[in-house]
Scaffold this motif. Structure first.
Motif, PDB file in Angstrom:
ATOM      1  N   VAL A 124       0.835  -1.202   0.000  1.00  0.00           N
ATOM      2  CA  VAL A 124       0.000   0.000   0.000  1.00  0.00           C
ATOM      3  C   VAL A 124       0.874   1.257   0.000  1.00  0.00           C
ATOM      4  O   VAL A 124       0.629   2.223  -0.739  1.00  0.00           O
ATOM      5  N   LEU A 125       1.914   1.254   0.831  1.00  0.00           N
ATOM      6  CA  LEU A 125       2.813   2.412   0.876  1.00  0.00           C
ATOM      7  C   LEU A 125       3.535   2.608  -0.459  1.00  0.00           C
ATOM      8  O   LEU A 125       3.692   3.735  -0.943  1.00  0.00           O
ATOM      9  N   GLY A 126       3.985   1.492  -1.047  1.00  0.00           N
ATOM     10  CA  GLY A 126       4.646   1.595  -2.342  1.00  0.00           C
ATOM     11  C   GLY A 126       3.710   2.120  -3.417  1.00  0.00           C
ATOM     12  O   GLY A 126       4.100   2.924  -4.271  1.00  0.00           O
ATOM     13  N   THR A 127       2.445   1.648  -3.379  1.00  0.00           N
ATOM     14  CA  THR A 127       1.464   2.129  -4.344  1.00  0.00           C
ATOM     15  C   THR A 127       1.197   3.616  -4.158  1.00  0.00           C
ATOM     16  O   THR A 127       1.034   4.372  -5.130  1.00  0.00           O
ATOM     17  N   ALA A 128       1.156   4.067  -2.902  1.00  0.00           N
ATOM     18  CA  ALA A 128       0.956   5.495  -2.629  1.00  0.00           C
ATOM     19  C   ALA A 128       2.114   6.322  -3.179  1.00  0.00           C
ATOM     20  O   ALA A 128       1.911   7.420  -3.714  1.00  0.00           O
ATOM     21  N   CYS A 129       3.305   5.777  -3.068  1.00  0.00           N
ATOM     22  CA  CYS A 129       4.466   6.486  -3.633  1.00  0.00           C
ATOM     23  C   CYS A 129       4.351   6.601  -5.143  1.00  0.00           C
ATOM     24  O   CYS A 129       4.638   7.660  -5.731  1.00  0.00           O
ATOM     25  N   VAL A 130       3.950   5.518  -5.799  1.00  0.00           N
ATOM     26  CA  VAL A 130       3.790   5.547  -7.254  1.00  0.00           C
ATOM     27  C   VAL A 130       2.706   6.534  -7.651  1.00  0.00           C
ATOM     28  O   VAL A 130       2.835   7.297  -8.626  1.00  0.00           O
ATOM     29  N   ALA A 131       1.594   6.543  -6.877  1.00  0.00           N
ATOM     30  CA  ALA A 131       0.504   7.476  -7.174  1.00  0.00           C
ATOM     31  C   ALA A 131       0.965   8.919  -7.043  1.00  0.00           C
ATOM     32  O   ALA A 131       0.580   9.790  -7.841  1.00  0.00           O
ATOM     33  N   SER A 132       1.804   9.182  -6.051  1.00  0.00           N
ATOM     34  CA  SER A 132       2.333  10.541  -5.878  1.00  0.00           C
ATOM     35  C   SER A 132       3.182  10.957  -7.078  1.00  0.00           C
ATOM     36  O   SER A 132       3.105  12.093  -7.556  1.00  0.00           O
ATOM     37  N   LEU A 133       3.995  10.012  -7.564  1.00  0.00           N
ATOM     38  CA  LEU A 133       4.826  10.313  -8.723  1.00  0.00           C
ATOM     39  C   LEU A 133       3.977  10.541  -9.971  1.00  0.00           C
ATOM     40  O   LEU A 133       4.277  11.431 -10.784  1.00  0.00           O
ATOM     41  N   VAL A 134       2.920   9.750 -10.139  1.00  0.00           N
ATOM     42  CA  VAL A 134       2.026   9.931 -11.290  1.00  0.00           C
ATOM     43  C   VAL A 134       1.327  11.286 -11.206  1.00  0.00           C
ATOM     44  O   VAL A 134       1.196  12.013 -12.203  1.00  0.00           O
ATOM     45  N   PHE A 135       0.869  11.639 -10.005  1.00  0.00           N
ATOM     46  CA  PHE A 135       0.230  12.947  -9.818  1.00  0.00           C
ATOM     47  C   PHE A 135       1.207  14.073 -10.145  1.00  0.00           C
ATOM     48  O   PHE A 135       0.848  15.049 -10.814  1.00  0.00           O
ATOM     49  N   ALA A 136       2.440  13.947  -9.684  1.00  0.00           N
ATOM     50  CA  ALA A 136       3.445  14.977  -9.937  1.00  0.00           C
ATOM     51  C   ALA A 136       3.713  15.124 -11.430  1.00  0.00           C
ATOM     52  O   ALA A 136       3.840  16.236 -11.948  1.00  0.00           O
ATOM     53  N   ALA A 137       3.805  13.984 -12.147  1.00  0.00           N
ATOM     54  CA  ALA A 137       4.055  14.033 -13.586  1.00  0.00           C
ATOM     55  C   ALA A 137       2.908  14.711 -14.317  1.00  0.00           C
ATOM     56  O   ALA A 137       3.123  15.536 -15.216  1.00  0.00           O
ATOM     57  N   GLY A 138       1.678  14.387 -13.947  1.00  0.00           N
ATOM     58  CA  GLY A 138       0.532  15.015 -14.575  1.00  0.00           C
ATOM     59  C   GLY A 138       0.443  16.498 -14.277  1.00  0.00           C
ATOM     60  O   GLY A 138       0.062  17.303 -15.130  1.00  0.00           O
ATOM     61  N   TYR A 139       0.834  16.881 -13.043  1.00  0.00           N
ATOM     62  CA  TYR A 139       0.760  18.285 -12.643  1.00  0.00           C
ATOM     63  C   TYR A 139       1.746  19.133 -13.437  1.00  0.00           C
ATOM     64  O   TYR A 139       1.391  20.199 -13.949  1.00  0.00           O
ATOM     65  N   VAL A 140       2.986  18.674 -13.539  1.00  0.00           N
ATOM     66  CA  VAL A 140       3.996  19.484 -14.238  1.00  0.00           C
ATOM     67  C   VAL A 140       3.829  19.412 -15.743  1.00  0.00           C
ATOM     68  O   VAL A 140       4.337  20.293 -16.465  1.00  0.00           O
ATOM     69  N   TRP A 141       3.162  18.360 -16.250  1.00  0.00           N
ATOM     70  CA  TRP A 141       3.002  18.245 -17.689  1.00  0.00           C
ATOM     71  C   TRP A 141       2.027  19.281 -18.240  1.00  0.00           C
ATOM     72  O   TRP A 141       2.103  19.634 -19.415  1.00  0.00           O
ATOM     73  N   TRP A 142       1.136  19.781 -17.395  1.00  0.00           N
ATOM     74  CA  TRP A 142       0.210  20.814 -17.860  1.00  0.00           C
ATOM     75  C   TRP A 142       0.993  22.036 -18.295  1.00  0.00           C
ATOM     76  O   TRP A 142       1.856  22.538 -17.582  1.00  0.00           O
ATOM     77  N   ARG A 143       0.682  22.508 -19.485  1.00  0.00           N
ATOM     78  CA  ARG A 143       1.423  23.619 -20.070  1.00  0.00           C
ATOM     79  C   ARG A 143       0.667  24.921 -19.845  1.00  0.00           C
ATOM     80  O   ARG A 143      -0.427  25.115 -20.377  1.00  0.00           O
ATOM     81  N   PRO A 144       1.246  25.832 -19.065  1.00  0.00           N
ATOM     82  CA  PRO A 144       0.570  27.113 -18.858  1.00  0.00           C
ATOM     83  C   PRO A 144       0.531  27.916 -20.155  1.00  0.00           C
ATOM     84  O   PRO A 144       1.455  27.870 -20.966  1.00  0.00           O
ATOM     85  N   ARG A 145      -0.541  28.656 -20.358  1.00  0.00           N
ATOM     86  CA  ARG A 145      -0.703  29.458 -21.570  1.00  0.00           C
ATOM     87  C   ARG A 145      -0.131  30.848 -21.297  1.00  0.00           C
ATOM     88  O   ARG A 145      -0.790  31.711 -20.733  1.00  0.00           O
ATOM     89  N   LEU A 146       1.103  31.022 -21.707  1.00  0.00           N
ATOM     90  CA  LEU A 146       1.825  32.254 -21.434  1.00  0.00           C
ATOM     91  C   LEU A 146       2.160  32.980 -22.731  1.00  0.00           C
ATOM     92  O   LEU A 146       2.406  32.354 -23.765  1.00  0.00           O
ATOM     93  N   THR A 147       2.179  34.290 -22.652  1.00  0.00           N
ATOM     94  CA  THR A 147       2.682  35.123 -23.739  1.00  0.00           C
ATOM     95  C   THR A 147       3.886  35.900 -23.212  1.00  0.00           C
ATOM     96  O   THR A 147       3.866  36.409 -22.096  1.00  0.00           O
ATOM     97  N   VAL A 148       4.923  35.958 -24.033  1.00  0.00           N
ATOM     98  CA  VAL A 148       6.156  36.631 -23.618  1.00  0.00           C
ATOM     99  C   VAL A 148       6.523  37.658 -24.684  1.00  0.00           C
ATOM    100  O   VAL A 148       6.704  37.324 -25.860  1.00  0.00           O
ATOM    101  N   ALA A 149       6.611  38.917 -24.266  1.00  0.00           N
ATOM    102  CA  ALA A 149       7.057  40.002 -25.144  1.00  0.00           C
ATOM    103  C   ALA A 149       8.358  40.548 -24.576  1.00  0.00           C
ATOM    104  O   ALA A 149       8.432  40.913 -23.401  1.00  0.00           O
ATOM    105  N   ARG A 150       9.376  40.603 -25.435  1.00  0.00           N
ATOM    106  CA  ARG A 150      10.701  41.016 -24.979  1.00  0.00           C
ATOM    107  C   ARG A 150      11.125  42.291 -25.719  1.00  0.00           C
ATOM    108  O   ARG A 150      10.930  42.426 -26.919  1.00  0.00           O
TER     109      ARG A 150
END
Length: 369
Positions: free
Chosen positions: A31-57
């Motif tokens: 159960v603990l190992g599965t929770a660790c894997v779930a945390s890693l999957v959540f982290a991957a999904g969270y950072v994979w989201w691409r924010p919609r940014l505009t950059v003017a330099r």
């Protein structure tokens, strides 16, 4: 995407917990190992989201003398209508990374950041793109993406004021120099007619052949013509700062020639050259050049294709035997040697100096060319 130190530790823990739990039948460890894997999957999904940014330099100004100020302005906007963004951003500015705060950038919001460009060294400073790093709330993973374009800032060599200008063997028709004979206006080439050209310059015979009006382009050979040859070989300079001083001398000569309205040609010993009706092309070349290993391509070209009546050779090498062979092609030959040695050469004006300031003083101190 990369694992942080915490994420790598959690990943290793998940492998150990699942392996031990499955092999020895410990359900709690599974159960603990599965929770660790779930945390890693959540982290991957969270950072994979691409924010919609505009950059003017914006960079103002994009061309400065060494030591002058230049500022980068970044406008970063979040075009998302629902989600805010908490990000860590860094903008590349030459060899350094400049942090740009984008904490809690609201949906539809915009933030502006400014920072100075380092201009203490001559060269071309590459700026951008903006590197945005997104991390998950647990700090397990990070994903970096690039936003916006890039820009460049040309840092020119420092310019020292020169008051004297060599005369060569010709003179200006407007009487700026009275020690040499008068020159003439001579034919140079033909080009197409443009509105505003004088009709008396139209070459009617050629116009009849080609079916278009062609006008004569004339060259004022009465003006003293200067040629600057900059030695950009690494082996010529015991200290890189000596090459910086040689670049300062070249930039000072270019500015002095344009101030006196005299034609000037700038060449590097490696073969690159600059020409034009403004100083921009010359100073851009001096900002872009770097010392390196190369062959001496320009010596032979300057001997066979005379580009002026006064040649100024800037180097850190006291051995002037190669350039001394150009004395037959150029009535006036000046050598600026940067370093501690004081070479002497017959029929060559040698300015042995240590930096650009000494070069300006020695140049203006020459009594006769």
């Amino acid at each position: 995407m990369r694992l942080t130190a915490r994420g790598a530790g959690l990943c290793a823990a998940a492998v150990v917990l699942l392996a031990v739990g499955l092999v020895f039948g410990y359900r709690h460890l599974v159960v603990l190992g599965t929770a660790c894997v779930a945390s890693l999957v959540f982290a991957a999904g969270y950072v994979w989201w691409r924010p919609r940014l505009t950059v003017a330099r914006g960079v103002e100004p994009d061309r400065v003398m060494r030591g002058e100020s230049s500022t980068v302005t970044l406008k970063v906007g979040n075009t998302s209508r629902l989600r805010g963004a908490t990000l860590v951003a860094h903008d590349r500015c030459g060899p350094v990374s400049v942090p740009v705060p984008l904490l809690r950038l609201k949906a539809g919001g915009e933030t502006t950041a400014q920072y100075p460009v380092p201009t203490a060294r001559r060269g071309v400073v590459e700026i951008g793109p903006l590197r945005v790093v997104r991390r998950d709330p647990l700090g397990l993973m990070a994903l970096a993406r690039a936003y916006g374009g890039t820009a460049q800032v040309w840092v020119y060599p420092r310019v020292h004021r020169l008051t004297a200008v060599p005369t060569g063997i010709t003179r200006s028709l407007d009487g700026r120099d009275d020690r040499v004979p008068h020159g003439t206006i001579t034919f140079d080439t033909l080009r197409e007619y443009v509105v505003g050209d004088e009709l008396r310059r139209v070459h009617w015979r050629t116009s009849a052949k080609v079916g278009e009006l062609m006008v004569r382009e004339q060259l004022d050979t009465s003006l003293p013509r200067l040629a600057v040859l900059l030695d950009d070989r690494r082996s010529s300079y015991a200290d890189p700062e000596l090459f910086e001083s040689a670049c300062e001398a070249a930039a000072s000569l270019v500015m002095a020639a344009f101030h006196a309205e005299l034609p000037i040609a700038l060449r590097l010993l490696s073969g690159r050259a600059a020409s034009g009706k403004t100083t921009r092309a010359y100073l851009d070349l001096l900002a872009e050049t770097e010392i390196s290993e190369m062959s001496e391509n320009s010596i032979e070209e300057l001997r066979t294709q005379r580009v002026g009546d006064t040649l100024i050779y800037l180097t850190g090498d006291p051995d002037l035997s190669r350039v001394s062979t150009l004395r037959t092609a150029y009535p006036t030959l000046v050598a600026g040697v940067f370093g501690d040695e004081r070479p002497a050469l017959e029929r060559v004006v040698v300015l042995a100096v240590r930096d650009g300031t000494e070069f300006a003083a020695a140049w203006d101190g020459v009594q006769t060319w």
